[in-house]
Design an enzyme around this catalytic site. Structure first.
Site: not given
Length: 156
Positions: A93, A116, A124-125, A151
């Site tokens: 952040y 979001n 956003c993850h 991912e």
């Protein structure tokens, strides 16, 4: 739609995806924000479902969908930045706040990330706390962790 991560609701307006929400998540929209259910087949919602399922199966690396999230100018700046975070990587952040020229706005960035409306598609993850902790995911920390493992940003 049913996914390996739970049930998701997809929303679209005109020719753009406006929402991807996990049913159990915080900040789930109220019915009046969603509008009426799609009557019959909808090409955009069908494409979004197909792409999302392929992504979660590891068969697709990114999304090719028109999106139009509703939010403030600041939220849009944060959401635009989220889309620049490469798959398999994370940021914080505070880093996003720095990149937006607002170094003291990490909490405001967190609020924008948390609101979001197009989860997973707008990733956003991929945002972590400054100490690397998995915090602040409306769809649940387990979901955030599963996406980051998928991912390759976290080990299973």
């Amino acid at each position: 739609m049913a996914t390996p991560l739970g049930t998701y609701l997809l929303a679209a307006e005109a020719e753009s995806l406006t929402g991807v929400w996990r049913e159990e998540q915080s900040h789930f929209p109220r019915p009046e924000r969603l509008g009426p259910a799609a009557a019959g087949d909808d090409a955009l919602l069908d494409a979004a479902e197909t792409q999302l399922l392929a992504y979660l199966a590891g068969e697709r690396m990114s999304f090719d969908l028109p999106i139009s999230p509703r939010g403030t100018e600041f939220q849009h700046a944060v959401w635009d930045r989220l889309q620049e975070i490469p798959r398999g990587t994370t940021t914080t952040y505070g880093t996003i706040a720095q990149e937006l020229g607002r170094p003291r706005a990490a909490q405001a960035v967190g609020a924008a990330v948390g609101s979001n409306p197009i989860s997973i598609v707008v990733p956003c993850h991929r945002v972590l706390a400054g100490n690397g902790a998995l915090t602040g995911y409306a769809g649940g920390i387990e979901t955030k962790q599963a996406l980051l493992v998928l991912e390759g940003a976290l080990l299973a």
